[in-house]
Design an enzyme around this catalytic site. Structure first.
Site, PDB file in Angstrom:
ATOM      1  N   TYR A   1      51.774 -58.685  40.023  1.00 59.30           N
ATOM      2  CA  TYR A   1      51.855 -58.545  41.168  1.00 59.30           C
ATOM      3  C   TYR A   1      50.446 -58.642  41.963  1.00 59.30           C
ATOM      4  O   TYR A   1      50.187 -58.816  43.151  1.00 59.30           O
ATOM      5  CB  TYR A   1      52.750 -57.181  41.778  1.00 59.30           C
ATOM      6  CG  TYR A   1      54.114 -57.099  41.545  1.00 59.30           C
ATOM      7  CD1 TYR A   1      54.793 -58.303  41.096  1.00 59.30           C
ATOM      8  CD2 TYR A   1      54.708 -56.082  41.511  1.00 59.30           C
ATOM      9  CE1 TYR A   1      55.900 -58.245  40.778  1.00 59.30           C
ATOM     10  CE2 TYR A   1      56.149 -55.718  41.395  1.00 59.30           C
ATOM     11  CZ  TYR A   1      56.874 -57.059  40.761  1.00 59.30           C
ATOM     12  OH  TYR A   1      58.426 -57.020  40.461  1.00 59.30           O
TER      13      TYR A   1
ATOM     14  N   LYS B   1      56.856 -56.618  26.270  1.00 63.35           N
ATOM     15  CA  LYS B   1      57.505 -57.901  25.535  1.00 63.35           C
ATOM     16  C   LYS B   1      56.424 -58.559  24.404  1.00 63.35           C
ATOM     17  O   LYS B   1      55.860 -59.622  24.689  1.00 63.35           O
ATOM     18  CB  LYS B   1      57.639 -58.839  26.753  1.00 63.35           C
ATOM     19  CG  LYS B   1      58.643 -60.218  26.449  1.00 63.35           C
ATOM     20  CD  LYS B   1      60.076 -59.737  25.797  1.00 63.35           C
ATOM     21  CE  LYS B   1      60.602 -61.234  25.494  1.00 63.35           C
ATOM     22  NZ  LYS B   1      61.784 -60.814  24.767  1.00 63.35           N
TER      23      LYS B   1
ATOM     24  N   ASP C   1      63.846 -56.717  27.238  1.00 66.77           N
ATOM     25  CA  ASP C   1      65.299 -57.455  27.266  1.00 66.77           C
ATOM     26  C   ASP C   1      66.351 -56.242  26.586  1.00 66.77           C
ATOM     27  O   ASP C   1      67.424 -56.162  27.234  1.00 66.77           O
ATOM     28  CB  ASP C   1      65.501 -58.736  26.677  1.00 66.77           C
ATOM     29  CG  ASP C   1      64.667 -58.876  25.406  1.00 66.77           C
ATOM     30  OD1 ASP C   1      63.935 -57.954  25.060  1.00 66.77           O
ATOM     31  OD2 ASP C   1      64.577 -59.846  24.843  1.00 66.77           O
TER      32      ASP C   1
ATOM     33  N   ASP D   1      59.692 -52.301  37.647  1.00 72.51           N
ATOM     34  CA  ASP D   1      60.401 -52.684  39.168  1.00 72.51           C
ATOM     35  C   ASP D   1      61.770 -53.059  38.860  1.00 72.51           C
ATOM     36  O   ASP D   1      62.797 -52.702  39.551  1.00 72.51           O
ATOM     37  CB  ASP D   1      59.488 -54.009  39.774  1.00 72.51           C
ATOM     38  CG  ASP D   1      60.039 -54.248  41.415  1.00 72.51           C
ATOM     39  OD1 ASP D   1      61.019 -53.422  41.782  1.00 72.51           O
ATOM     40  OD2 ASP D   1      59.815 -55.158  41.561  1.00 72.51           O
TER      41      ASP D   1
ATOM     42  N   ASP E   1      65.324 -50.388  39.295  1.00 64.56           N
ATOM     43  CA  ASP E   1      66.310 -50.663  40.214  1.00 64.56           C
ATOM     44  C   ASP E   1      67.812 -50.516  39.374  1.00 64.56           C
ATOM     45  O   ASP E   1      68.690 -50.334  40.118  1.00 64.56           O
ATOM     46  CB  ASP E   1      66.204 -52.000  40.818  1.00 64.56           C
ATOM     47  CG  ASP E   1      65.355 -51.466  42.032  1.00 64.56           C
ATOM     48  OD1 ASP E   1      64.984 -50.576  42.422  1.00 64.56           O
ATOM     49  OD2 ASP E   1      65.090 -52.809  42.885  1.00 64.56           O
TER      50      ASP E   1
END
Length: 356
Positions: free
Chosen positions: A142, A190, A222, A246, A250
């Site tokens: 970001y 990851k 994942d 993020d 959620d």
């Protein structure tokens, strides 16, 4: 004690839900003999409309000079539906995070007995789930540069960047919170694909021996996404990078049964920000129907994390629990029964605290 609170209500339902949080905090400070000095400031789309900047310098100065920031929500459909917009409300949120050094977002995820049936997951999977997600907030894709498009506009690129110092700061926080809870830390990355994730794992493994009492596991993002849904009670504290956090936080919001019940705290170098995890919900703006509980619980986190006032925070949580038991809830969780307005829920919570 006297504290200075910057109030950034923002867009959409922000002003309505923040107003209820202020009712509740006023009841708490009166009961415990504290004093809050509130100062309001612009942020988000409303700030763009008035001054052309989603995070004005005046707002930043206020935040820097405050003991905590109570934040509502930002965002407006006219920006969401305009991919060519040069200035966006979300840019204000990113600027605030960067300038205040809000490097860690804390999202507690837990269930409420009276709301378990609202979760799309089976009751036996979510009943008793209680964990903390810690998301790195000022690095990663970001904020990485370069970012943009080629001259012909047909190729776009974002850059994910992390330094060892940024990683160490957030991972140490994860270990510290795990030590205060059930002493289990899950580090999500990851590392089988991304160079930044391999640095995350390298730094984490270097720190790990300093916390021998903490059980540590490393999990690819994942797999973590799957485990959150199939076995959420296995987690205690989870720490991860910005974009992964993020998405995962959620996803985790469905565990409680309503996004309108989940608070967060963004811990900063200069000051800290307390906000609900949901967005500005513009469809409900001005209708007095939005659920204020996530914002009220964010205020509880403010008492606890910013000021170390644990009894005050606990009383707010107790008030929320009692309101759920009494069915004093907004339409999103009313289950076809009487739905109370945003302001009525705020009044009930404040009254409970005053008479507790």
């Amino acid at each position: 004690m006297k504290y200075k609170i910057a109030v950034l209500a923002g867009d959409g339902i922000g002003p309505e839900i923040v107003a209820q949080a202020r009712k509740v905090t006023d009841a708490v400070v009166q009961k415990f003999g504290h004093e809050f000095e509130y100062t309001e400031a612009l942020v988000g789309a409303v700030a763009i409309d008035k001054v052309g900047n989603p995070y004005p310098d005046e707002t930043h100065e206020l935040c820097m000079n405050s003991d905590a920031v109570l934040f509502g929500a930002i965002g407006h459909p006219r920006f969401d539906n305009d991919p060519g917009a040069k200035v966006r409300p979300e840019q204000g949120l990113l600027a605030m995070r960067k300038k205040l050094g809000l490097y860690a977002n804390l999202r507690p995820v837990n269930t409420f007995k009276s709301l378990i049936h609202k979760s799309p997951l089976k009751t036996e999977l979510v009943d008793g789930a209680d964990f903390m997600c810690i998301r790195e907030l000022t690095g990663g894709i970001y904020f990485g540069r370069p970012q943009g498009r080629t001259e012909d506009g047909q190729t776009a690129y974002d850059t994910c960047v992390y330094s060892a110092d940024e990683i160490e700061r957030i991972v140490r926080l994860g270990f510290e919170y795990a030590g205060k809870r059930r002493k289990k830390l899950t580090i999500v990355d990851k590392a089988n694909v991304l160079a930044t994730s391999r640095l995350w794992r390298e730094v984490s493994q270097r720190i790990e021996p300093e916390f021998p009492e903490i059980e540590v596991e490393y999990m690819f993002v994942d797999n973590a996404a799957m485990q959150l849904i199939t076995w959420p009670k296995r987690f205690d504290v989870m720490v991860t990078e910005n974009m992964f956090g993020d998405i995962l936080t959620d996803e985790a919001s469905v565990i409680s049964g309503s996004m309108g019940m989940l608070p967060s705290a963004s811990i900063g170098v200069h000051t800290s920000v307390f906000e609900p995890i949901h967005g500005s919900y513009p469809q409900a703006a001005g209708k007095n129907i939005a659920n204020p509980c996530a914002t009220v619980l964010s205020a509880a986190m403010m008492f606890e994390y910013a000021f170390g006032l644990m009894k005050e925070g606990a009383l707010i949580r107790e008030a929320i629990d009692k309101s759920l038991e009494a069915g004093v809830v907004t339409e999103d969780i009313a289950d076809g029964k009487k739905a109370y307005s945003t302001s009525e829920v705020g009044d009930w919570l404040a009254n409970y605290i005053q008479n507790a």
